[in-house]
Design an enzyme around this catalytic site. Structure first.
Site, short mmCIF file in Angstrom:
data_model
loop_
_atom_site.label_atom_id
_atom_site.label_comp_id
_atom_site.label_asym_id
_atom_site.label_seq_id
_atom_site.Cartn_x
_atom_site.Cartn_y
_atom_site.Cartn_z
CE LYS A 104 -0.44 -0.01 5.19
NZ LYS A 104 -1.40 -0.14 6.16
CE1 TYR A 118 10.98 31.75 4.36
CE2 TYR A 118 11.49 29.36 3.85
CZ TYR A 118 10.93 30.56 3.42
OH TYR A 118 10.49 30.87 2.16
#
Length: 372
Positions: free
Chosen positions: A44, A262
């Site tokens: 998956k 940042y």
């Protein structure tokens, strides 16, 4: 098999190398661990990020005959490359796409009364007992019939159902934590439920459950262990399957006290050299793996030297303190995963688990598959 992604090397910020040979060896190690039971493979989430079209055939070549996906769309992709495998869809029935299961020989995992009623009606309408798995909840409290619903379903006997019960399954909640009391309760509950469905193969073991003889039953279904991430707290991972390398695109000098990135969350404690790579959280390298003045982040390997990230991971770029990495220069290779830095190491720095690192791997990488 070897191949490349659609992103050319000279247009990508980094290269993701997937070792299909390691994937196959990991499968074989798990199959040996579960001797006496069939060993399936969970693919998956695009085979935990490495690519379902590459992983499926490699695992089949290693001996896997049964596969599990979460979504019907994943099952269709897998069927295209594995025409004869047994493919189960863990998340049940999808919308009105019932005919898709029949057209592509896919097996839904039925985990609610509504799923069972709708699939039974479809089998009656098509006059065929299509195969499906029955999912019984034994303690996860997510998908699955509760024990009373399972007993009611089993009352007329499994062979009286409108569909063919090809598998009875449940899912562990805490098997990766050795000694957790819920695991023993789930083992006992599943054994009780199996008694209600004589002749129907059982499946309980996930990756961690493969180590437990009481959990193996007829079919084990390892997932994350296949891909080289930690699957049990007291066991080392199997072979690493992914490697992430990126070239330095710039190296800059910063003074002591200068900040990087940042939020100005990291400042240089000395005159430093900062290397930049074109990878960021948009590529699945998690933002929380960055380094601040108060929290140590992930490592990278530059010229054989272990270097700490500097500042926050941004969307498309990562800064690394390469002060101690010799004369690191643009074009030098930075290893973000590999050379002893595992997906679990990145995950630990980011405050998460290896599963999330793997399944977040982005589509902007130049992907190379080796060892197939």
């Amino acid at each position: 098999m070897s191949g490349m992604s659609d992103v050319p090397a000279d247009e990508a910020g980094a290269r993701l190398t997937v070792d299909l040979g390691a994937l196959k060896r990991n499968y074989q190690a798990l199959a040996a661990m579960t001797a006496g039971a069939e060993c399936a493979a969970v693919v998956k989430a695009d085979a935990y990020g490495i690519g379902i079209e590459a992983a499926g055939p490699a695992l089949a070549a290693a001996g896997a005959r049964t596969f599990f996906v979460a979504h019907l769309s994943e099952a269709r992709r897998l069927r295209a490359v594995l025409p004869s495998a047994a493919i189960y869809v863990l998340n049940g029935l999808f919308g009105e796409a019932l005919a898709t299961y029949a057209d592509h020989q896919l097996r839904p995992v039925l985990g609610s009364r509504d799923d069972i009623e709708r699939f039974s009606a479809f089998c009656s309408q098509t006059a065929r007992r299509w195969p499906a798995a029955i999912h019984v909840d034994t303690g996860m409290n997510r998908l699955g019939l509760d024990l009373a619903e399972a007993a009611l379903l089993a009352e007329p006997g499994p062979h009286a159902l409108a569909f063919e019960p090809a598998l009875l399954m449940s899912h562990f909640a805490c098997a990766d934590e050795p000694g957790h009391p819920l695991t023993a309760r789930q083992v006992d509950r599943f054994a009780q439920v199996r008694g209600l469905f004589p002749g129907v193969p059982g499946s309980l073991a996930n990756s961690a459950g493969c180590t437990m003889s009481a959990a193996r039953h007829d079919l084990a279904r390892p997932g994350v262990a296949l891909y080289g991430a930690r699957y049990r707290a007291d066991r080392a991972p199997l072979e690493p399957v992914v490697r992430l390398d990126a070239p330095l695109v710039q190296v800059r000098e910063v003074r002591a006290g200068d900040t990087v990135g940042y939020g100005a969350t990291w400042s240089a404690s000395r005159p430093s050299r900062i290397g930049i790579v074109s990878v960021g959280y948009a590529d699945g390298y998690l933002r929380s793996a960055g380094t601040t003045n108060h929290q140590a982040g992930a490592y990278a390997r530059v010229n054989g030297v272990t270097c700490r990230l500097a500042g926050r991971v941004s969307m498309d770029l990562i800064a690394i303190d390469v002060t101690d990495a010799g004369q690191a220069a643009p074009g030098d290779t930075v290893t973000l995963i590999g050379d002893g830095i595992g997906v679990d190491d990145v995950a630990e720095a980011a405050g998460t688990i290896g599963y999330e690192v793997l399944t977040s791997l982005g589509r902007r990488y130049n992907r190379r598959y080796t060892g197939g």
